[in-house]
Design a protein around this motif. Structure first.
Motif, PDB file in Angstrom:
ATOM      1  N   LYS A  99      21.598 -34.595 -27.757  1.00 30.34           N
ATOM      2  CA  LYS A  99      22.642 -34.938 -28.725  1.00 30.34           C
ATOM      3  C   LYS A  99      23.981 -34.755 -28.042  1.00 30.34           C
ATOM      4  O   LYS A  99      24.135 -33.883 -27.192  1.00 30.34           O
ATOM      5  N   ILE A 100      24.933 -35.567 -28.435  1.00 29.80           N
ATOM      6  CA  ILE A 100      26.294 -35.401 -27.941  1.00 29.80           C
ATOM      7  C   ILE A 100      27.224 -35.279 -29.141  1.00 29.80           C
ATOM      8  O   ILE A 100      26.978 -35.869 -30.189  1.00 29.80           O
ATOM      9  N   SER A 101      28.261 -34.496 -28.961  1.00 28.35           N
ATOM     10  CA  SER A 101      29.291 -34.363 -29.991  1.00 28.35           C
ATOM     11  C   SER A 101      30.443 -35.269 -29.608  1.00 28.35           C
ATOM     12  O   SER A 101      30.935 -35.213 -28.486  1.00 28.35           O
ATOM     13  N   ARG A 102      30.842 -36.077 -30.527  1.00 28.12           N
ATOM     14  CA  ARG A 102      31.952 -37.001 -30.291  1.00 28.12           C
ATOM     15  C   ARG A 102      33.254 -36.301 -30.658  1.00 28.12           C
ATOM     16  O   ARG A 102      33.269 -35.345 -31.427  1.00 28.12           O
ATOM     17  N   PRO A 103      34.377 -36.784 -30.139  1.00 24.99           N
ATOM     18  CA  PRO A 103      35.666 -36.129 -30.416  1.00 24.99           C
ATOM     19  C   PRO A 103      35.974 -35.968 -31.901  1.00 24.99           C
ATOM     20  O   PRO A 103      36.576 -34.975 -32.299  1.00 24.99           O
ATOM     21  N   ALA A 104      35.560 -36.909 -32.729  1.00 26.15           N
ATOM     22  CA  ALA A 104      35.842 -36.813 -34.165  1.00 26.15           C
ATOM     23  C   ALA A 104      34.851 -35.895 -34.878  1.00 26.15           C
ATOM     24  O   ALA A 104      34.875 -35.794 -36.094  1.00 26.15           O
ATOM     25  N   GLY A 105      33.951 -35.241 -34.111  1.00 26.70           N
ATOM     26  CA  GLY A 105      33.012 -34.309 -34.713  1.00 26.70           C
ATOM     27  C   GLY A 105      31.669 -34.912 -35.065  1.00 26.70           C
ATOM     28  O   GLY A 105      30.785 -34.200 -35.542  1.00 26.70           O
ATOM     29  N   GLU A 106      31.500 -36.215 -34.856  1.00 35.02           N
ATOM     30  CA  GLU A 106      30.214 -36.836 -35.157  1.00 35.02           C
ATOM     31  C   GLU A 106      29.192 -36.444 -34.097  1.00 35.02           C
ATOM     32  O   GLU A 106      29.532 -36.188 -32.959  1.00 35.02           O
ATOM     33  N   ILE A 107      27.926 -36.430 -34.483  1.00 34.93           N
ATOM     34  CA  ILE A 107      26.826 -36.157 -33.564  1.00 34.93           C
ATOM     35  C   ILE A 107      26.077 -37.466 -33.345  1.00 34.93           C
ATOM     36  O   ILE A 107      25.794 -38.196 -34.296  1.00 34.93           O
ATOM     37  N   SER A 108      25.753 -37.761 -32.105  1.00 34.37           N
ATOM     38  CA  SER A 108      25.020 -38.974 -31.775  1.00 34.37           C
ATOM     39  C   SER A 108      23.894 -38.633 -30.813  1.00 34.37           C
ATOM     40  O   SER A 108      23.953 -37.630 -30.110  1.00 34.37           O
ATOM     41  N   GLN A 109      22.865 -39.456 -30.796  1.00 35.96           N
ATOM     42  CA  GLN A 109      21.765 -39.295 -29.852  1.00 35.96           C
ATOM     43  C   GLN A 109      22.111 -39.995 -28.542  1.00 35.96           C
ATOM     44  O   GLN A 109      22.775 -41.029 -28.537  1.00 35.96           O
ATOM     45  N   LEU A 110      21.651 -39.436 -27.451  1.00 37.13           N
ATOM     46  CA  LEU A 110      21.794 -40.042 -26.134  1.00 37.13           C
ATOM     47  C   LEU A 110      20.417 -40.049 -25.490  1.00 37.13           C
ATOM     48  O   LEU A 110      19.734 -39.024 -25.467  1.00 37.13           O
TER      49      LEU A 110
END
Length: 142
Positions: A99-110
């Motif tokens: 998982k990665i955390s995006r600057p706006a606080g969203e979590i996304s899969q990688l």
């Protein structure tokens, strides 16, 4: 969702194209933003696609392993480092999911699918592969 990976897990297979091609085929049947990457082992520099660099928060499309690890979920970092270390020891195919955390606080899969190329005539080697992000979760800046 890809069937060959669970969060925080990965796999390393001996240097045969079968695993790599199967993993790539699975990615191609799903809807992912896919970009190629390469790491020159002599310098340790990763060369990322522009969208991947932005999604990972890397300072530029050229970065080091530390820049990548900062983007990954802390609980997955040891697994990813172990996979990359094994891949540099002998020609192999590998994959991992984090998982990665995006600057706006969203979590996304990688998802990462790669292979090591260690038999260059000049003694240098490389890791190369793709990073894939589920499109429904990827919001790119225009």
């Amino acid at each position: 969702m890809l069937k060959f990976m669970t969060p925080g897990c990965g796999a390393v297979r001996p240097g045969q194209l079968g695993a790599y091609e199967t993993w790539m085929r699975d990615l191609n049947t799903e809807d992912y933003l896919v970009e190629a990457w390469r790491c020159d082992l002599a310098s340790g520099v990763f060369h990322l696609g522009n969208q991947t660099a932005m999604l990972l928060g890397a300072p530029t499309h050229r970065c080091g392993i530390v820049d990548l690890m900062r983007a990954y979920d802390q609980s997955d970092r040891t697994t990813v480092l172990n996979i990359l270390e094994q891949a540099t020891a002998s020609p192999s195919s590998f994959c991992f999911k984090t998982k990665i955390s995006r600057p706006a606080g969203e979590i996304s899969q990688l998802f990462c699918v790669g292979r090591s190329l260690l038999d260059a005539p000049d003694g240098s080697g490389a890791l190369q592969g793709i990073f894939a992000f589920p499109r429904e979760r990827v919001i790119l800046c225009a």
